[in-house]
Every structure is written in C-alpha cells, then in structure tokens.
Design a protein around this motif. Structure first.
Motif, PDB file in Angstrom:
ATOM      1  N   SER A 139      33.736  48.292  41.866  1.00  0.00           N
ATOM      2  CA  SER A 139      34.887  47.423  41.719  1.00  0.00           C
ATOM      3  C   SER A 139      35.880  47.646  42.854  1.00  0.00           C
TER       4      SER A 139
ATOM      5  N   LEU B 133      40.864  44.450  41.073  1.00  0.00           N
ATOM      6  CA  LEU B 133      39.599  45.163  41.239  1.00  0.00           C
ATOM      7  C   LEU B 133      39.783  46.539  41.893  1.00  0.00           C
TER       8      LEU B 133
ATOM      9  N   THR C 184      37.059  41.585  48.896  1.00  0.00           N
ATOM     10  CA  THR C 184      37.770  40.364  48.503  1.00  0.00           C
ATOM     11  C   THR C 184      39.104  40.264  49.230  1.00  0.00           C
TER      12      THR C 184
ATOM     13  N   THR D 293      43.100  39.200  43.008  1.00  0.00           N
ATOM     14  CA  THR D 293      41.820  39.759  42.560  1.00  0.00           C
ATOM     15  C   THR D 293      41.597  41.137  43.164  1.00  0.00           C
TER      16      THR D 293
ATOM     17  N   GLY E  86      36.700  44.855  45.565  1.00  0.00           N
ATOM     18  CA  GLY E  86      38.100  44.470  45.692  1.00  0.00           C
ATOM     19  C   GLY E  86      38.566  44.510  47.141  1.00  0.00           C
TER      20      GLY E  86
ATOM     21  N   GLY F  56      44.844  33.995  45.290  1.00  0.00           N
ATOM     22  CA  GLY F  56      43.915  34.429  44.248  1.00  0.00           C
ATOM     23  C   GLY F  56      43.069  35.600  44.689  1.00  0.00           C
ATOM     24  N   GLU F  57      42.646  35.590  45.959  1.00  0.00           N
ATOM     25  CA  GLU F  57      41.858  36.713  46.490  1.00  0.00           C
ATOM     26  C   GLU F  57      42.687  37.987  46.548  1.00  0.00           C
TER      27      GLU F  57
END
Length: 290
Positions: free
Chosen positions: A18, A210, A25, A206, A22, A202-203
């Motif tokens: 994760s 994450l 991302t 996120t 992350g 949004g990224e």
C-alpha cells in the motif's frame, strides 16, 4: 500462534505494498501539482489521521515535551518532500532504496557485532552502485533521497525520545499536526500556482490514504500479531516492492546492476535484523508513517 504470525505477515505485506502503490500514485500527480503539492495533501491527510488516533492533549505539553515534538515535525516536513522530489527525479525504486539506508544505518550503528560490520560492508558499496556516475545520473535527486534517509534515521531516534516523554501516539500526533499546519501556506500557494485537476487531486488524496492512513492502521494490527523485531525485519521488502511497483505502475526500468544493489541493501537489513532478534538486542526500525 502460527495463524497469527501468518496473518501478521499478510498484513505487513499489504501495508508495504500500500505504501509503495501510494508513492507511485503520488508520482502520477507530479506533472500537474508537483511533489510539493502532493506532499502538502499527504501531510494534511496524515495530520488528520494521527490527530484522530492520538488525541494529543496539547495544552498539557511541557517545554521538555514540545522540543522533540517540534523536531519530529520538522523531520516529517522535510522527509516526505525530499523523498517525493527524489522520486520525481530518479524514480521510485532508487529513491526508496536510498532512503532505506537511514534505518539500515540506525540498525547497524546500534550494534558492535561482527555480522553487522559485514552488513555495513555490503550495504555501503551497494549504495555507491546506485549513486554511481552515469551520463544520465541526477545527482540532485540522489542527494535528496539521501537527505530523506538522514531524516528517516532522525525520525527513528526522535520517535524513541518522544515515545519516552509522551504516552501513546500523542507525540507523533502532535508532530503530524504541526507538520500539516506548516504545509497549509505551502500547499495553498502551490495549488494556486498549479491548479489541480480532479484527477490529480484524487491521486494526491489517494496517495495520502495509501501511504499514511492504511500503513498506520494496518501496522497497528500487525504489531498485535508479530514481535516488533520481526516487523522491522519485514520492512526490508520495501525497496524491492518499490522497484517492482515503479516498473509496473510507472514504467520505470532499472539496470540489472541496480536490482543487485537493491537486493544487497535489503539483504543487509534482513541479516542485521535477524542477528538483532537472535541475540536479543533492542533495535527496532519504525516505519516512515507520515
């Protein structure tokens, strides 16, 4: 007991994956809002999470307690910005591996055993391989990754001090809150100059979830099932996962020599952690939670 250990390993693997997904991302949002914009959003997420989890009683903190908390906040603020900027310049796998030298150094410095000297003699040349001169070498990116390594080492040492002076997660929560507040003006300026799209915001959000929220919560669950020493040992999977995620998600390819160096550094941490566990030393390598 065996089922708990297996469950703990699954949780730790999920936490590490994760964290690296992350970071990958976050890299997707760099072209729009840059590393500073992404880090600001991540610090806000981390600050909100740790504030809710730690519930620090800020008014009761003494000057002796505030000093390491403020130092930890400075480390928080510097560590993630230097790491994310390094990822933007040299790629996820190399940046995370070089950052990993921080906890490796702390683990090796805490022991005088011959096996740890051997681990240092393996990790040091491997780091030199990763930072070797090349026509396309980005020395600023390498330097920033090493700065992140220094910050992670300071994070470990400061966490021990904060943990000894404040109960529970109050110290970490207060440090994360201060760091998030520091990034309010920085983030607002960056996002004003580089207006985020819906996708980039949004990224960034996120990435904050994450890389901060999920690892923090999952690690708490994992530490109920496995000893802290084993938790530190399992963290050595992070450089390898970072290289793999960088390849799959971002298309960042590494030379075979870089893969060897990454494996050597991860292996050095495994051997050092196994030795510390076997000989009952008290070394522990906390995660870079924010």
């Amino acid at each position: 007991m065996a089922n708990e250990r297996v469950g703990g390993m699954a949780l730790m693997l999920g936490s590490a994956l994760s964290s690296q997904v992350g970071a990958a991302t976050a890299a997707l949002a760099f072209p729009v809002i840059g590393p500073a914009g992404v880090v600001a959003v991540r610090q806000w997420v981390a600050g909100a999470l740790l504030l809710a989890a730690g519930r620090p009683r800020l008014r009761s903190f003494t000057a002796r307690e505030w000093r390491p908390v403020l130092a930890l906040a400075l480390v928080f603020a510097t560590m993630n910005l230097s790491l994310y900027t390094a990822i933007d310049r040299i790629g996820l796998g190399l940046a995370v591996t070089l950052e990993f030298l921080g906890p490796v150094a702390v683990a090796l410095a805490g022991s005088r055993r011959l096996v740890d000297v051997g681990c240092a003699l393996v990790a040091a040349p491997a780091a030199m391989v990763l930072a070797r001169p090349q026509p396309t070498a980005d020395y600023l990116g390498i330097g920033l990754a090493l700065l992140a390594a220094i910050c992670w080492a300071c994070y470990i040492l400061l966490n021990r001090t904060v943990g000894s002076r404040l109960p529970g997660a109050q110290g970490s929560a207060a440090a994360a809150l201060v760091s998030a507040l520091v990034y309010v003006p920085i983030g607002l300026v960056v996002l004003w100059l580089h207006p985020p799209t819906g996708y980039s915001l949004g990224e960034a959000l996120t990435a904050g979830v994450l890389s901060s929220a999920v690892p923090f919560l999952v690690d708490l669950l994992a530490l109920r099932r496995v000893p802290p020493q084993f938790f530190g040992l399992f963290m050595s999977v992070n450089p390898v996962l970072a290289a793999l995620v960088g390849l799959v998600v971002l298309g960042q390819r590494l030379a075979w020599l870089d893969w060897v160096a990454i494996g050597a550094i991860a292996g050095a941490m495994v051997v050092a952690s196994v030795g510390s566990w076997a000989f009952g030393t008290r070394s522990r390598t906390p995660r870079s939670a924010t």
